[in-house]
Design an enzyme around this catalytic site. Sequence first.
Site, PDB file in Angstrom:
ATOM      1  N   ARG A 158       0.835  -1.212   0.000  1.00 10.77           N
ATOM      2  CA  ARG A 158       0.000   0.000   0.000  1.00 10.77           C
ATOM      3  C   ARG A 158       0.868   1.260   0.000  1.00 10.77           C
ATOM      4  O   ARG A 158       0.437   2.317  -0.438  1.00 10.77           O
ATOM      5  CB  ARG A 158      -0.856   0.005   1.264  1.00 10.77           C
ATOM      6  CG  ARG A 158      -2.300   0.116   1.010  1.00 10.77           C
ATOM      7  CD  ARG A 158      -3.070   0.159   2.295  1.00 10.77           C
ATOM      8  NE  ARG A 158      -4.478   0.008   1.995  1.00 10.77           N
ATOM      9  CZ  ARG A 158      -5.415  -0.187   2.901  1.00 10.77           C
ATOM     10  NH1 ARG A 158      -5.105  -0.277   4.169  1.00 10.77           N
ATOM     11  NH2 ARG A 158      -6.666  -0.303   2.543  1.00 10.77           N
ATOM     12  N   SER A 175       6.862  -3.812  11.141  1.00 10.32           N
ATOM     13  CA  SER A 175       6.692  -3.942  12.593  1.00 10.32           C
ATOM     14  C   SER A 175       7.677  -4.997  13.114  1.00 10.32           C
ATOM     15  O   SER A 175       7.969  -5.980  12.436  1.00 10.32           O
ATOM     16  CB  SER A 175       5.262  -4.383  12.894  1.00 10.32           C
ATOM     17  OG  SER A 175       5.181  -4.944  14.184  1.00 10.32           O
ATOM     18  N   GLU A 248      -2.861   6.247   8.873  1.00  7.50           N
ATOM     19  CA  GLU A 248      -4.009   5.325   8.908  1.00  7.50           C
ATOM     20  C   GLU A 248      -3.986   4.641  10.250  1.00  7.50           C
ATOM     21  O   GLU A 248      -3.146   3.782  10.504  1.00  7.50           O
ATOM     22  CB  GLU A 248      -3.900   4.318   7.787  1.00  7.50           C
ATOM     23  CG  GLU A 248      -4.047   4.954   6.433  1.00  7.50           C
ATOM     24  CD  GLU A 248      -3.702   3.971   5.348  1.00  7.50           C
ATOM     25  OE1 GLU A 248      -4.275   2.880   5.355  1.00  7.50           O
ATOM     26  OE2 GLU A 248      -2.830   4.289   4.548  1.00  7.50           O
ATOM     27  N   CYS A 282      -8.209  -3.146  11.488  1.00 11.80           N
ATOM     28  CA  CYS A 282      -8.617  -1.784  11.814  1.00 11.80           C
ATOM     29  C   CYS A 282     -10.065  -1.490  11.451  1.00 11.80           C
ATOM     30  O   CYS A 282     -10.737  -0.737  12.137  1.00 11.80           O
ATOM     31  CB  CYS A 282      -7.707  -0.794  11.111  1.00 11.80           C
ATOM     32  SG  CYS A 282      -7.766  -0.974   9.319  1.00 11.80           S
ATOM     33  N   GLU A 441     -12.524  -3.183   2.572  1.00 10.96           N
ATOM     34  CA  GLU A 441     -12.448  -2.219   1.490  1.00 10.96           C
ATOM     35  C   GLU A 441     -11.890  -2.828   0.193  1.00 10.96           C
ATOM     36  O   GLU A 441     -11.256  -3.863   0.213  1.00 10.96           O
ATOM     37  CB  GLU A 441     -11.596  -1.017   1.917  1.00 10.96           C
ATOM     38  CG  GLU A 441     -10.117  -1.300   2.122  1.00 10.96           C
ATOM     39  CD  GLU A 441      -9.761  -1.763   3.522  1.00 10.96           C
ATOM     40  OE1 GLU A 441     -10.663  -2.230   4.246  1.00 10.96           O
ATOM     41  OE2 GLU A 441      -8.585  -1.694   3.891  1.00 10.96           O
TER      42      GLU A 441
END
Length: 477
Positions: A158, A175, A248, A282, A441
């Site tokens: 992304r 991460s 985000e 999320c 999404e």
Amino acid sequence: METYQQFINGALVDSHSAEWIEVENPYTNEIVARAPKGDECDADRAVAAAKAAQPAWAKWAPVARAAYLKKFAQLIRDNRVELARTLASEQAKIMPLAQVEIDVTAEYFDYYAGWARIYEGEIINSDDPRENILLFQKPIGVVAGICPWNFPFFVMARKVAPSLLAGCTTIIKPSSNTPATTFAFARLAASLDLPAGVLNIISGSGATMGKALVRHPDVDMVSLTGSVEAGQEILRDAADKVMKTSLELGGKAPAIVFPDADLDLAVSGVTDSRLIYSGQVCNCCERVYVHASIYDEFVAKLKASFEAAAYGDPFADPAPAYSSQIDAAQLEKIDAMVQRAVAAGAEVVTGGGPADLGSGYFYQPTLLAGATQDSEIVQKEVFGPVLPIVKWDDYDQVIADANDVEYGLTSSIFTTNVNTVMQAIKDLNFGETYVNREHFEGIQGFHAGWRKSGIGGADGKHGLYEYLQSQVVYVRY
Ligand code: NAD
């Protein structure tokens, strides 16, 4: 056990630091990989490489840059099963979902490659008949992409796909929970003839490496996907440089079930939205508001649906609905929130505690009834398989309650009345609203949160323009 290296200036290299991040498989609790716990020197090297590479990369035709996105997509497809296994191992994502993440990531690179011939500037009418006003779209420069652990491969793409297509050069920091799949991608990228420095992938802690990237004078933009707290810290650090940030962050998505809803559809939509990847998404449905006239029937169906959801080995075939939480800290945080909700008066409909499977960090699918609007469990992100159910009977009040949280990422409604649909989508203040379907999404949409859920967004046309800045030229002739 795999040992990964930093990917800097086109080469896989040792970190300046001698420290390591140990990557735990959350389901087996075994260490499956180690990645460098990089330091400021690694950040400096990566930024220097990205800065040196950027002017030449920006001069390439977009279609030439897009050719590399297509190569990434092909390499991912060629290695799809191995990448999905690495992903499932480092984060206990069930294999079918890990495979979807890998395949959608390949599609994502192809999707943005398609934008090479589409994105454009503008010609604006001047007040002077002998003047043209031209608006060019130019790359922002060096981008640092800072990634979370829940969709580490997809979120990496992304940031990489739109930024590289726009002519930026990029540094990705995964991460510390989940660097393995991102470094597996770095190995694939290193096999290409991508110009050195265009893409760099370095691991290290948020406090050291992340901060060093954000504060670095040669980083022109930071794109973070992560928690509100990390976003706030990055904004503070970015303020000194007046730097563009794209954030985000977390969510607390409501689902509203209306009296005329298709209840089976609503039950499956809410269940899927809450339990996917152990509730660690999320845009997951984090609270459900159910009309009083259908409340008992809906809760009975939802209870049966939650109790039918199996959890266990992410590699089992057939796969369970979900597997372990990411780590012990997350499990403890989830349980502490449930226990506080119960102490505040919520009633456990099903679940209500951790589950002992011999290994892993499991939480039972949990439904809580009777929590009040102002309680923590209704207001704060849980990020686990826990769902508070709230009864409603007044349209204006339920809309006010849905909107009344500090987050504004996603929302959903379940109704068969088109008038209710049109009115509710006007009244809901969220970056996304799903009607009669689960929360998830599409890559051509725009995933962007309101309020504390973020600034800017990702995907589609608007996600590409995040990485571009305008230059307006007045040409008098
Ligand atoms: P996190 O904020 O703990 O970490 C995210 C990344 O930021 C990590 O790479 C971390 O090392 C880095 N980081 C932390 N502090 C930093 C700082 N001060 N400077 C620079 N870098 C820093 O988040 P997480 O636990 O990995 O992810 C879970 C959170 O992410 C949840 O709140 C979830 O809702 C959110 N999330 C949001 C989206 C979205 O699209 N809105 C998608 C996925 C996850």
